[in-house]
Design a protein around this motif. Structure first.
Motif, PDB file in Angstrom:
ATOM      1  N   THR A  19       0.830  -1.212   0.000  1.00 56.92           N
ATOM      2  CA  THR A  19       0.000   0.000   0.000  1.00 56.92           C
ATOM      3  C   THR A  19       0.857   1.251   0.000  1.00 56.92           C
ATOM      4  O   THR A  19       0.530   2.236  -0.678  1.00 56.92           O
ATOM      5  N   THR A  20       1.967   1.227   0.742  1.00 55.76           N
ATOM      6  CA  THR A  20       2.896   2.361   0.751  1.00 55.76           C
ATOM      7  C   THR A  20       3.399   2.654  -0.656  1.00 55.76           C
ATOM      8  O   THR A  20       3.431   3.799  -1.107  1.00 55.76           O
ATOM      9  N   ILE A  21       3.795   1.591  -1.354  1.00 54.75           N
ATOM     10  CA  ILE A  21       4.315   1.742  -2.717  1.00 54.75           C
ATOM     11  C   ILE A  21       3.224   2.272  -3.644  1.00 54.75           C
ATOM     12  O   ILE A  21       3.453   3.181  -4.453  1.00 54.75           O
ATOM     13  N   ALA A  22       2.028   1.714  -3.521  1.00 52.15           N
ATOM     14  CA  ALA A  22       0.916   2.145  -4.371  1.00 52.15           C
ATOM     15  C   ALA A  22       0.602   3.627  -4.156  1.00 52.15           C
ATOM     16  O   ALA A  22       0.395   4.376  -5.120  1.00 52.15           O
ATOM     17  N   GLU A  23       0.590   4.051  -2.890  1.00 55.82           N
ATOM     18  CA  GLU A  23       0.274   5.449  -2.612  1.00 55.82           C
ATOM     19  C   GLU A  23       1.363   6.376  -3.131  1.00 55.82           C
ATOM     20  O   GLU A  23       1.081   7.498  -3.550  1.00 55.82           O
ATOM     21  N   ARG A  24       2.620   5.920  -3.091  1.00 54.22           N
ATOM     22  CA  ARG A  24       3.703   6.741  -3.626  1.00 54.22           C
ATOM     23  C   ARG A  24       3.547   6.921  -5.136  1.00 54.22           C
ATOM     24  O   ARG A  24       3.835   7.993  -5.674  1.00 54.22           O
TER      25      ARG A  24
END
Length: 232
Positions: A7-12
């Motif tokens: 999710t962190t990667i997706a939001e970035r």
């Protein structure tokens, strides 16, 4: 990098789209992303699948993952959805608290500083994020994620179709919306928001950027070659 999740990667990635640092059609290499975030390709693949479900990336056989290129119809749908959501948020608003107005004015001040500076990415992100900030400050937190995705979709459209809507104009329109809210005139704020979204959509050069139809391509392909007179 610690505590990185899919999710962190997706939001970035979504943040990079909002900042117009990722363009439609740009390739997202699994290995490059894994190295950037210091995680496994499995985790990166999970993030890309999240983004695929949200409509931001697509996988092409034997080529990899790419940021989507919205069609003209996709762009119209996204802007229509934004009109419904954002006008609805403002339609239900009562006279906002001074704290809400202060937060929104702070956001606009940040926009102005970014416009005056040279950081195009920060400017693009803040102008897009105003709409998410408005939803949050008006107490519609469940709609923040929805609006962030819709705004990212229209940002992709603005990038692809070379929007002519100027940053100064967007900032001024945001300020007018907040001024109407401060006056307690939610009907005017709602109309200004609809006008603003309409202005952004109308600034897209959709017709010029749209691909010709198959018949038009065939007609152009089979047209007689225009030879110089001396060669006829």
């Amino acid at each position: 990098m610690t505590d990185v999740t899919p999710t962190t990667i997706a939001e970035r990635v979504v943040e990079a789209i909002l900042a117009q640092k990722l363009a439609p059609g740009e390739r997202l290499g699994e290995q490059a992303l894994a190295e950037n975030f210091g995680v496994s390709r499995t985790m990166v693949r999970e993030a890309l699948m999240q983004l695929q479900a949200r409509g931001f990336v697509e996988v092409q056989s034997r080529r990899g993952w790419f940021v989507v290129e919205p069609s003209a119809e996709d762009a119209r749908d996204a802007f229509a959805a934004r009109r419904i959501v954002e006008s609805g948020i403002l339609a239900e608003a009562g006279r906002p608290l001074s704290k809400v107005i202060r937060k929104l004015r702070e956001h606009i001040a940040d926009e102005k500083r970014a416009i005056a500076g040279a950081d195009a990415a920060t400017r693009a992100f803040l102008l897009a994020d105003f709409h998410v900030c408005l939803a949050d400050q008006m107490g519609h937190r469940l709609l923040c994620d929805v609006l962030r995705d819709l705004t990212a979709r229209t940002t992709l459209a603005a990038t692809l179709f070379q929007s002519k809507h100027e940053a100064d104009q967007s900032c001024a329109e945001h300020a007018a919306i907040v001024a109407a809210l401060e006056d307690g005139d939610t009907a005017r704020a709602r109309q200004l928001m609809l006008d603003h979204i309409g202005n952004v959509e109308e600034a897209l050069q959709v017709e010029a950027a749209a691909d010709p139809t198959e018949n038009e391509r065939l007609r152009a392909t089979l047209a007689p070659v225009a030879l110089p007179r001396s060669a006829r």
